[in-house]
Design a protein around this motif. Structure first.
Motif, PDB file in Angstrom:
ATOM      1  N   ALA A  66      12.550  50.883 -17.673  1.00 11.26           N
ATOM      2  CA  ALA A  66      13.203  51.800 -16.731  1.00 11.26           C
ATOM      3  C   ALA A  66      13.269  51.259 -15.311  1.00 11.26           C
ATOM      4  O   ALA A  66      13.954  51.838 -14.464  1.00 11.26           O
ATOM      5  CB  ALA A  66      12.464  53.139 -16.725  1.00 11.26           C
ATOM      6  N   VAL A  67      12.568  50.157 -15.017  1.00  9.67           N
ATOM      7  CA  VAL A  67      12.398  49.702 -13.636  1.00  9.67           C
ATOM      8  C   VAL A  67      13.318  48.526 -13.324  1.00  9.67           C
ATOM      9  O   VAL A  67      13.251  47.486 -13.974  1.00  9.67           O
ATOM     10  CB  VAL A  67      10.933  49.309 -13.363  1.00  9.67           C
ATOM     11  N   ALA A  68      14.167  48.695 -12.315  1.00  9.29           N
ATOM     12  CA  ALA A  68      15.069  47.622 -11.876  1.00  9.29           C
ATOM     13  C   ALA A  68      14.409  46.738 -10.824  1.00  9.29           C
ATOM     14  O   ALA A  68      14.523  45.518 -10.867  1.00  9.29           O
ATOM     15  CB  ALA A  68      16.353  48.218 -11.312  1.00  9.29           C
ATOM     16  N   GLU A  69      13.730  47.351  -9.855  1.00  5.94           N
ATOM     17  CA  GLU A  69      13.076  46.599  -8.788  1.00  5.94           C
ATOM     18  C   GLU A  69      11.785  47.292  -8.407  1.00  5.94           C
ATOM     19  O   GLU A  69      11.634  48.502  -8.625  1.00  5.94           O
ATOM     20  CB  GLU A  69      13.979  46.485  -7.552  1.00  5.94           C
ATOM     21  N   ALA A  70      10.875  46.525  -7.809  1.00  2.52           N
ATOM     22  CA  ALA A  70       9.586  47.104  -7.422  1.00  2.52           C
ATOM     23  C   ALA A  70       9.031  46.405  -6.189  1.00  2.52           C
ATOM     24  O   ALA A  70       9.175  45.191  -6.028  1.00  2.52           O
ATOM     25  CB  ALA A  70       8.582  46.994  -8.572  1.00  2.52           C
ATOM     26  N   GLY A  71       8.402  47.185  -5.331  1.00  2.31           N
ATOM     27  CA  GLY A  71       7.649  46.673  -4.192  1.00  2.31           C
ATOM     28  C   GLY A  71       6.288  47.339  -4.174  1.00  2.31           C
ATOM     29  O   GLY A  71       6.187  48.555  -4.356  1.00  2.31           O
ATOM     30  N   VAL A  72       5.240  46.540  -3.972  1.00  2.00           N
ATOM     31  CA  VAL A  72       3.872  47.060  -4.082  1.00  2.00           C
ATOM     32  C   VAL A  72       3.110  46.780  -2.797  1.00  2.00           C
ATOM     33  O   VAL A  72       3.188  45.683  -2.235  1.00  2.00           O
ATOM     34  CB  VAL A  72       3.152  46.420  -5.294  1.00  2.00           C
ATOM     35  N   ILE A  73       2.352  47.774  -2.340  1.00  3.93           N
ATOM     36  CA  ILE A  73       1.533  47.634  -1.135  1.00  3.93           C
ATOM     37  C   ILE A  73       0.143  48.200  -1.394  1.00  3.93           C
ATOM     38  O   ILE A  73      -0.094  48.879  -2.397  1.00  3.93           O
ATOM     39  CB  ILE A  73       2.156  48.373   0.067  1.00  3.93           C
ATOM     40  N   GLY A  74      -0.754  47.936  -0.471  1.00  2.00           N
ATOM     41  CA  GLY A  74      -2.049  48.594  -0.447  1.00  2.00           C
ATOM     42  C   GLY A  74      -1.997  49.782   0.497  1.00  2.00           C
ATOM     43  O   GLY A  74      -1.701  49.629   1.688  1.00  2.00           O
ATOM     44  N   LYS A  75      -2.250  50.965  -0.036  1.00  2.00           N
ATOM     45  CA  LYS A  75      -2.249  52.181   0.782  1.00  2.00           C
ATOM     46  C   LYS A  75      -3.685  52.500   1.176  1.00  2.00           C
ATOM     47  O   LYS A  75      -4.580  52.531   0.322  1.00  2.00           O
ATOM     48  CB  LYS A  75      -1.663  53.344  -0.005  1.00  2.00           C
ATOM     49  N   PRO A  76      -3.954  52.705   2.466  1.00  2.00           N
ATOM     50  CA  PRO A  76      -5.320  52.999   2.902  1.00  2.00           C
ATOM     51  C   PRO A  76      -5.907  54.192   2.148  1.00  2.00           C
ATOM     52  O   PRO A  76      -5.222  55.202   1.920  1.00  2.00           O
ATOM     53  CB  PRO A  76      -5.151  53.313   4.392  1.00  2.00           C
ATOM     54  N   ASP A  77      -7.186  54.053   1.750  1.00  3.01           N
ATOM     55  CA  ASP A  77      -7.865  55.105   0.991  1.00  3.01           C
ATOM     56  C   ASP A  77      -9.312  55.169   1.460  1.00  3.01           C
ATOM     57  O   ASP A  77      -9.992  54.129   1.572  1.00  3.01           O
ATOM     58  CB  ASP A  77      -7.806  54.792  -0.506  1.00  3.01           C
ATOM     59  N   THR A  78      -9.815  56.365   1.732  1.00  3.17           N
ATOM     60  CA  THR A  78     -11.162  56.514   2.300  1.00  3.17           C
ATOM     61  C   THR A  78     -12.257  56.084   1.335  1.00  3.17           C
ATOM     62  O   THR A  78     -13.336  55.664   1.761  1.00  3.17           O
ATOM     63  CB  THR A  78     -11.394  57.973   2.731  1.00  3.17           C
ATOM     64  N   ILE A  79     -12.001  56.154   0.057  1.00 11.10           N
ATOM     65  CA  ILE A  79     -13.039  55.810  -0.926  1.00 11.10           C
ATOM     66  C   ILE A  79     -12.938  54.349  -1.355  1.00 11.10           C
ATOM     67  O   ILE A  79     -13.922  53.604  -1.340  1.00 11.10           O
ATOM     68  CB  ILE A  79     -12.927  56.729  -2.163  1.00 11.10           C
ATOM     69  N   ARG A  80     -11.737  53.925  -1.714  1.00  7.08           N
ATOM     70  CA  ARG A  80     -11.563  52.581  -2.277  1.00  7.08           C
ATOM     71  C   ARG A  80     -11.159  51.539  -1.243  1.00  7.08           C
ATOM     72  O   ARG A  80     -11.010  50.369  -1.566  1.00  7.08           O
ATOM     73  CB  ARG A  80     -10.521  52.621  -3.393  1.00  7.08           C
ATOM     74  N   GLY A  81     -10.964  51.927  -0.013  1.00 11.62           N
ATOM     75  CA  GLY A  81     -10.460  51.001   0.985  1.00 11.62           C
ATOM     76  C   GLY A  81      -8.945  50.981   0.947  1.00 11.62           C
ATOM     77  O   GLY A  81      -8.278  51.291   1.929  1.00 11.62           O
ATOM     78  N   GLU A  82      -8.406  50.617  -0.207  1.00 13.54           N
ATOM     79  CA  GLU A  82      -6.971  50.672  -0.441  1.00 13.54           C
ATOM     80  C   GLU A  82      -6.741  51.034  -1.907  1.00 13.54           C
ATOM     81  O   GLU A  82      -7.570  50.740  -2.770  1.00 13.54           O
ATOM     82  CB  GLU A  82      -6.288  49.321  -0.161  1.00 13.54           C
ATOM     83  N   ILE A  83      -5.608  51.653  -2.161  1.00  6.95           N
ATOM     84  CA  ILE A  83      -5.167  51.834  -3.539  1.00  6.95           C
ATOM     85  C   ILE A  83      -3.822  51.143  -3.692  1.00  6.95           C
ATOM     86  O   ILE A  83      -3.122  50.882  -2.709  1.00  6.95           O
ATOM     87  CB  ILE A  83      -5.028  53.323  -3.936  1.00  6.95           C
TER      88      ILE A  83
END
Length: 570
Positions: A483-500
């Motif tokens: 189902a996926v044509a294109e994708a971009g991935v980032i680290g989102k700030p998270d108080t527990i994991r640092g980033e998700i």
């Protein structure tokens, strides 16, 4: 076949210009390549001569140098045509004050006039500054003002984006059309050419360290920086054209990049013409029918494009592809960003051809890490170092790391095509080098066979609960989903994991976003890559932010958008 099932892809049988990588790598010296140029005997150096005039002198004047297509328009130019036209234009430029060492900016669409202007300026020993046709006013102003450009070649439409009032250094603006299209103080090249007799001995001879071209490249912060290359770059550009592009006597070659991008200059003009190839130019915007038609009509044999373009063609499906005869193709290459394994699989299944990833940068001047047509491809790998290039993975202090560890991709300095300077910024130039290594800004892994695997830009890596995750491998896995044509991935700030891990995706036609679909996509990544790499959040967009020039996904814009949203919520 899926990318997950593949470990490596063997080469197809073929009479390739480089047959034995290991043997050549061990016995390679750049000095041997110098013997291929006329200046090795004459000591008269000029890139334009080696690209065009030399072939005419050697008896190839009638060979097609440029085949231009733009919808119903079609033009063909021989090497003699390009020589004569560039001599004539160089004569006009010289008459109007352009001399050796001057910077001449060229702001034109993807058309023959662009190529001829580049060659003409170089013949005079000028420094060419190609500008991408999609640049708007600020981008044009930043570049011309930074190096106080005095001369500009453009047309009556693009000149509207040139803020002359803010460019006091700009003395002469040449317009490629007639005088009726020119405003006050603009010079019509049509008029000037009509009243000027061409000078046939127009070439200014320079030395290998003489400035050749300047390209501006942007980082995540600050103004674009001017990367200057010298005529010596032709040594590496010629040899990579011969071995990586695998250009042969009768090849018809198409690089889809505009000359305003360094790939367009180096591998759309210099490398193919140094190797006497017929160059194809499609003047239109991306369109699957137009692109496939161009290959069929011109008989393209070697095709160099970008992962974004291949992904878009893949998304168009086989119905469009099957309308065209692409049997002329024998060698495909990719550049601009890492090539997703799934796209390599598509190339084999849809085109019956391997797509060969290549890695280099504006600053490096030519390809450094490559997948050669005669060698095994490991999907997801950038390939192995080109002969004459030494690669290592370094820690934060510049020490070499063992195979299998993630670190900074370093290239042992120096090589023929490396930048001569950063315009007016020696400190920036020096910052690229640590302990004799050029530091690329990419993070990578080197395996036991010498293949390099991209992990992400040093500022793109995601640290989630102590795990370092490269966004590229997650993106590659996401686009394997049906189902996926294109994708971009980032680290989102998270108080527990640092980033998700957060993914932004564009769905293929026929799919609509739903909670069930997004969960299915997340589980797909978890089961086929790793649990810690599976996106905890997935957002569907109509399109991803990309660079205008190369089509690279702008993760920093995705991250900025996410941080802004988080700030608004808080």
């Amino acid at each position: 076949m899926t990318a997950t099932e593949l470990n490596f892809i063997k080469p197809f049988d073929g009479d390739y210009n480089l047959q034995n990588y290991d043997k050549v790598f061990q016995n390679f010296f750049w000095e041997d390549v110098e013997k291929e140029f006329s200046w090795y005997q004459t000591e008269q150096v000029n890139m334009a001569y080696e690209c065009i005039d030399r072939h005419v002198a050697d008896g190839y004047g009638d060979k097609v140098a440029l085949h231009y297509i733009n919808e119903d328009e079609e033009q063909v130019f021989t090497f003699k045509d390009i020589k004569d036209k560039s001599d004539h234009l160089a004569t006009v430029l010289k008459k109007n004050g352009v001399k050796k060492g001057d910077i001449v900016f060229i702001f034109l669409p993807k058309n023959p006039e662009n190529h001829i202007a580049m060659i003409a300026a170089i013949k005079l020993g000028a420094v060419v500054g190609p500008l991408f046709e999609a640049f708007m006013e600020d981008a044009v102003k930043d570049r011309i003002s930074d190096c106080e450009g005095r001369f500009l070649i453009t047309d009556s439409e693009l000149v509207k984006r040139v803020p002359k009032q803010d460019l006091p250094s700009l003395e002469i603006v040449f317009i490629t059309e007639g005088p009726e299209k020119c405003k006050e103080a603009e010079i019509s090249l049509v008029e000037e050419l009509a009243k000027t007799k061409p000078q046939t001995d127009i070439i200014e001879w320079v030395d290998l360290e003489h400035r050749l071209n300047i390209h501006y490249t942007s980082g995540s912060t600050g103004k674009p920086k001017g990367i200057v290359h010298a005529h010596r770059a032709m040594i590496q550009q010629y040899q990579t054209g011969k071995w990586v592009l695998d250009i042969k006597e009768n090849d018809v070659y198409w690089c889809t990049a505009h000359l305003g991008w360094v790939t367009g200059t180096v591998y759309g003009l210099f490398a193919p013409w140094l190797n006497r190839a017929t160059v194809v130019v499609n003047g239109g915007r991306f369109n699957a029918d137009s692109w496939y038609s161009t290959i069929e009509k011109t008989g393209v044999t070697v095709w160099y494009s970008a992962p974004t373009a291949f992904r878009m063609l893949k998304a168009e499906g086989d119905d469009v592809l099957e309308k065209y005869d692409l049997s002329s193709l024998r060698h495909l290459l990719s550049v601009g960003e890492p090539l997703n394994p799934e796209v390599i699989v598509w190339g084999i299944e849809a085109l019956q051809k391997r797509i060969h990833d290549t890695w280099w940068m504006t600053e490096t001047g030519a390809q450094l890490i490559v997948n050669l047509p005669s060698e095994v491809i490991k999907p997801g790998s950038m390939g192995r170092p080109f002969p004459g290039i030494e690669v290592a993975i370094l820690d934060d202090d510049g020490n070499i790391l063992p195979n299998g560890q993630v670190g900074h991709l370093g290239i042992k300095a120096f090589w023929p095509a490396i930048m001569k300077e950063v315009w007016k910024n020696q400190e920036k130039f020096n910052s690229y080098f640590v302990n004799g290594w050029y530091i690329s800004g990419d993070l990578a892994v080197l395996d036991e066979d010498g293949y390099v695997f991209f992990q992400g830009r040093s500022d793109d890596m995601i640290n989630s609960s102590g795990e370092r995750i490269g966004p590229f491998e997650v993106e590659s896995k996401l686009i394997e989903h049906e189902a996926v044509a294109e994708a971009g991935v980032i680290g989102k700030p998270d108080t527990i994991r640092g980033e998700i891990v957060k993914a932004f995706i564009v769905l293929k036609r026929g799919y609509s976003p739903s909670e069930d679909l997004l969960e299915n996509i997340r589980v797909f990544v978890k089961q086929n890559l790793a649990a810690h790499a599976a996106p905890r959040e997935i957002e569907v967009l109509d399109e991803l932010p990309k660079t205008k020039i190369s089509g690279k996904i702008l993760r920093r814009e995705l991250k900025a958008r996410e941080l802004q949203n988080a700030h608004q919520v808080s």
